[in-house]
Design an enzyme around this catalytic site. Sequence first.
Site, PDB file in Angstrom:
ATOM      1  N   ARG A  27       0.815  -1.218   0.000  1.00 15.91           N
ATOM      2  CA  ARG A  27       0.000   0.000   0.000  1.00 15.91           C
ATOM      3  C   ARG A  27       0.845   1.264   0.000  1.00 15.91           C
ATOM      4  O   ARG A  27       0.363   2.349  -0.283  1.00 15.91           O
ATOM      5  CB  ARG A  27      -0.917   0.013   1.219  1.00 15.91           C
ATOM      6  CG  ARG A  27      -1.909  -1.118   1.226  1.00 15.91           C
ATOM      7  CD  ARG A  27      -2.807  -0.993   2.411  1.00 15.91           C
ATOM      8  NE  ARG A  27      -3.632   0.181   2.320  1.00 15.91           N
ATOM      9  CZ  ARG A  27      -4.926   0.172   2.049  1.00 15.91           C
ATOM     10  NH1 ARG A  27      -5.530  -0.948   1.832  1.00 15.91           N
ATOM     11  NH2 ARG A  27      -5.607   1.289   1.983  1.00 15.91           N
ATOM     12  N   TRP A  74       3.458   6.228   2.124  1.00 16.47           N
ATOM     13  CA  TRP A  74       3.532   6.650   0.724  1.00 16.47           C
ATOM     14  C   TRP A  74       3.386   8.170   0.791  1.00 16.47           C
ATOM     15  O   TRP A  74       2.320   8.683   1.117  1.00 16.47           O
ATOM     16  CB  TRP A  74       2.386   6.014  -0.060  1.00 16.47           C
ATOM     17  CG  TRP A  74       2.406   6.294  -1.530  1.00 16.47           C
ATOM     18  CD1 TRP A  74       3.051   5.581  -2.500  1.00 16.47           C
ATOM     19  CD2 TRP A  74       1.714   7.347  -2.206  1.00 16.47           C
ATOM     20  NE1 TRP A  74       2.805   6.140  -3.732  1.00 16.47           N
ATOM     21  CE2 TRP A  74       1.995   7.213  -3.583  1.00 16.47           C
ATOM     22  CE3 TRP A  74       0.900   8.403  -1.795  1.00 16.47           C
ATOM     23  CZ2 TRP A  74       1.483   8.085  -4.546  1.00 16.47           C
ATOM     24  CZ3 TRP A  74       0.397   9.268  -2.746  1.00 16.47           C
ATOM     25  CH2 TRP A  74       0.684   9.096  -4.109  1.00 16.47           C
ATOM     26  N   GLY A 101      -4.165   9.300   4.954  1.00 23.08           N
ATOM     27  CA  GLY A 101      -5.087  10.320   4.479  1.00 23.08           C
ATOM     28  C   GLY A 101      -4.385  11.657   4.356  1.00 23.08           C
ATOM     29  O   GLY A 101      -3.150  11.731   4.398  1.00 23.08           O
ATOM     30  N   GLU A 483      -4.914  -0.501 -21.514  1.00 22.88           N
ATOM     31  CA  GLU A 483      -4.501  -1.284 -20.347  1.00 22.88           C
ATOM     32  C   GLU A 483      -3.081  -1.842 -20.538  1.00 22.88           C
ATOM     33  O   GLU A 483      -2.270  -1.829 -19.605  1.00 22.88           O
ATOM     34  CB  GLU A 483      -5.523  -2.409 -20.106  1.00 22.88           C
ATOM     35  CG  GLU A 483      -5.194  -3.391 -18.996  1.00 22.88           C
ATOM     36  CD  GLU A 483      -5.022  -2.763 -17.624  1.00 22.88           C
ATOM     37  OE1 GLU A 483      -5.298  -1.568 -17.437  1.00 22.88           O
ATOM     38  OE2 GLU A 483      -4.556  -3.485 -16.723  1.00 22.88           O
ATOM     39  N   GLU A 490       3.666   1.518 -15.848  1.00 17.62           N
ATOM     40  CA  GLU A 490       3.721   1.592 -14.387  1.00 17.62           C
ATOM     41  C   GLU A 490       4.791   0.684 -13.778  1.00 17.62           C
ATOM     42  O   GLU A 490       5.324   1.016 -12.719  1.00 17.62           O
ATOM     43  CB  GLU A 490       2.356   1.386 -13.733  1.00 17.62           C
ATOM     44  CG  GLU A 490       1.762   0.022 -13.831  1.00 17.62           C
ATOM     45  CD  GLU A 490       0.389  -0.047 -13.168  1.00 17.62           C
ATOM     46  OE1 GLU A 490       0.093   0.736 -12.261  1.00 17.62           O
ATOM     47  OE2 GLU A 490      -0.409  -0.910 -13.577  1.00 17.62           O
TER      48      GLU A 490
HETATM   49  O1  M6R Z   1      -8.603  -0.121  -6.447  1.00 17.88           O
HETATM   50  P1  M6R Z   1      -9.039   0.526  -7.734  1.00 17.88           P
HETATM   51  O2  M6R Z   1      -9.431  -0.456  -8.765  1.00 17.88           O
HETATM   52  O3  M6R Z   1     -10.105   1.566  -7.532  1.00 17.88           O
HETATM   53  O4  M6R Z   1      -7.751   1.277  -8.259  1.00 17.88           O
HETATM   54  C1  M6R Z   1      -7.791   2.099  -9.390  1.00 17.88           C
HETATM   55  C2  M6R Z   1      -6.396   2.411  -9.869  1.00 17.88           C
HETATM   56  O5  M6R Z   1      -5.674   3.100  -8.894  1.00 17.88           O
HETATM   57  C3  M6R Z   1      -5.625   1.135 -10.250  1.00 17.88           C
HETATM   58  O6  M6R Z   1      -6.300   0.390 -11.210  1.00 17.88           O
HETATM   59  C4  M6R Z   1      -4.227   1.497 -10.791  1.00 17.88           C
HETATM   60  O7  M6R Z   1      -4.350   2.152 -12.021  1.00 17.88           O
HETATM   61  C5  M6R Z   1      -3.355   0.244 -10.900  1.00 17.88           C
HETATM   62  N1  M6R Z   1      -2.030   0.533 -10.476  1.00 17.88           N
HETATM   63  C6  M6R Z   1      -3.303  -0.288 -12.286  1.00 17.88           C
HETATM   64  O8  M6R Z   1      -2.469  -1.383 -12.431  1.00 17.88           O
END
Ligand code: M6R
Length: 610
Positions: A27, A74, A101, A483, A490
């Site tokens: 996280r 983070w 947060g 995608e 990333e």
């Molecule tokens: O948990 P979520 O599906 O809401 O997250 C959305 C994006 O943060 C998430 O898909 C992000 O783009 C990933 N790192 C993609 O691999």
Amino acid sequence: MCGIVGYIGKQNAVPILIEGLKRLEYRGYDSAGIAVITENKAIIEKKKGKVSVLEKFVKGSGIEANIGIAHTRWATHGEPNEINAHPHFNADKSIMLIHNGIIENYAPLRKKLISEGYKFLSETDTEVLVHLIDKFYTKKKNLFEAVRNALLLINGTYGIAVISIYEPDKIIVARKGSPLVIGVGREENYIASDVNALITHTSSIVYLEDGEMAIVTKDNFEAKTLEDDKVEKEVVEIDIEVDEITKSGYPHFMLKEIMEQPESIRNSMRGRILMDEGVSKLGGLNGFEERIVDSERILIVACGTSWHAGLVGEYMLEQFTGIPVEVDYGSEFRYRNPIITPDDTTIFISQSGETADTLAALREAKRRQALTVGICNVVGSTIARESDTGIYIHAGPEIGVASTKAFTAQLTVLALLTVLIARSKNLSCQDGQMILKELESIPYKVEKILKLNDEIEKIAEQFKDAKNFLYLGRGYNFPVALEGALKLKEISYIHAEGYPAAEMKHGPIALIDENMPTVFIAPQDSVYEKVISNIEEVKSRKGVVIAVASEKDTKIEKLVNYTIKIPDTIRMLMPILTSIPLQLLAYHIAVKKGLNVDQPRNLAKSVTVE
Ligand code: M6R
């Protein structure tokens, strides 16, 4: 984004906290810290870097305590270093706090506190909170009240845990916008931002809601609202196996999760297909099906990979249900005064169920009385709980920051939803059966694609030094191009863009030369010939082409440099198959570059801040 864990009980808190942090590291992972109380003294250790750096330090230090809190960060405010790492503490180190947060009004609060004589050590927004708690503690001599009064002055989001040497028998926790759970044990209790941190210790979980706080002691927990009213909380039994959150022999979570897809896709459709009637059954939607079928419009809102799944959903739903569909980013939807009516169905797709922008959009849609449907992976997550109704994708815990198995499970569930709605409209039983039979065959086809792993690894070897990549696809495979590009950028930090193949000639074609690899998603579907023309355009400009193509296609390999051949399926399900070679390609390129694919720089698994 960050991870929180805490323990109070008979055992030594330190190894429990470190183990919890390791499970939460996905996280956030730029620094980590721990605070414990032993013999009425606070011990606080913080280290820049991974949890392993902190672990090495505390292991050698022999620290033991029965109460403690820990955090993996983070960075949002202030660079990642030891001073900005959590826990933060007041001047005499009597109060310690960890926070997920963002405190939006930290600047005026900080100014005021400085004028009152408080000294700040860090650049973080969080530190104001610990000094505010200190200020109220001086007056009230009650930790819960001090935290409560401090939080009443805060704008922003928080999941916090606070301990103090003056009241060493309790952890105070609170939540607004950042998840926080209590793990219930026997003569010991836990707190965490994510159940994954706790599953080796307890499966009995209490989910705090926004605006709730709790006093957690060794034997008990007492939940209250921020207004100090008592709240009765339900203890929920969760069902996560430890091997679901370990690498089980794989070098990376990402590879494990890619390889798990035959099973995760099966799980997402398990018990949801009524083949005789050619329809799907989605128990989570019970009582809401009619309203969904009668919707004027469907609005899908999500971020990142989940947004790409939403785009595929748009193609599916419009093709088969005739209901107009719009897809929006959570971040745009929440601020653009969208047109939403009570006749609309809004769908929020989120793996984590905690993404701040998607959640804010959900709340806006609720305010405007649209029906809200959550499509989430994490059971009990905020989006899942706040939606009127929903569908779990059942992909199992996804730890790698790059989303893989959640994406294909989201597509599976969107296909089931499409069949459910379409069968109440014009889709015949026979056509419903055809789609569902094809869906049932998808896990076998995925198994076949995964056998191409070595072949794809060899292709990756050729491209590990590329600086840019273009991904092109049409129709259902346009979102797959987006995608594929996202996966690559990333984790490999290679610049990559996805486009509808036909858009290439409107600009991106200017980029094509021998140094620009282009990935074409080119199965033999209705737009195949057009995609072939696009490939010709790239080849005639000396572009290097990798094609994801149908296994029966004998023409394409003569045209392109590398071909990845995959089984065919119907158009609406093709993205489940075509996305998988692109996951493997991104994975192997990143590994060959020597990068940390599970924890890429600057990213976090769950983006709980704006
Ligand atoms: O948990 P979520 O599906 O809401 O997250 C959305 C994006 O943060 C998430 O898909 C992000 O783009 C990933 N790192 C993609 O691999």
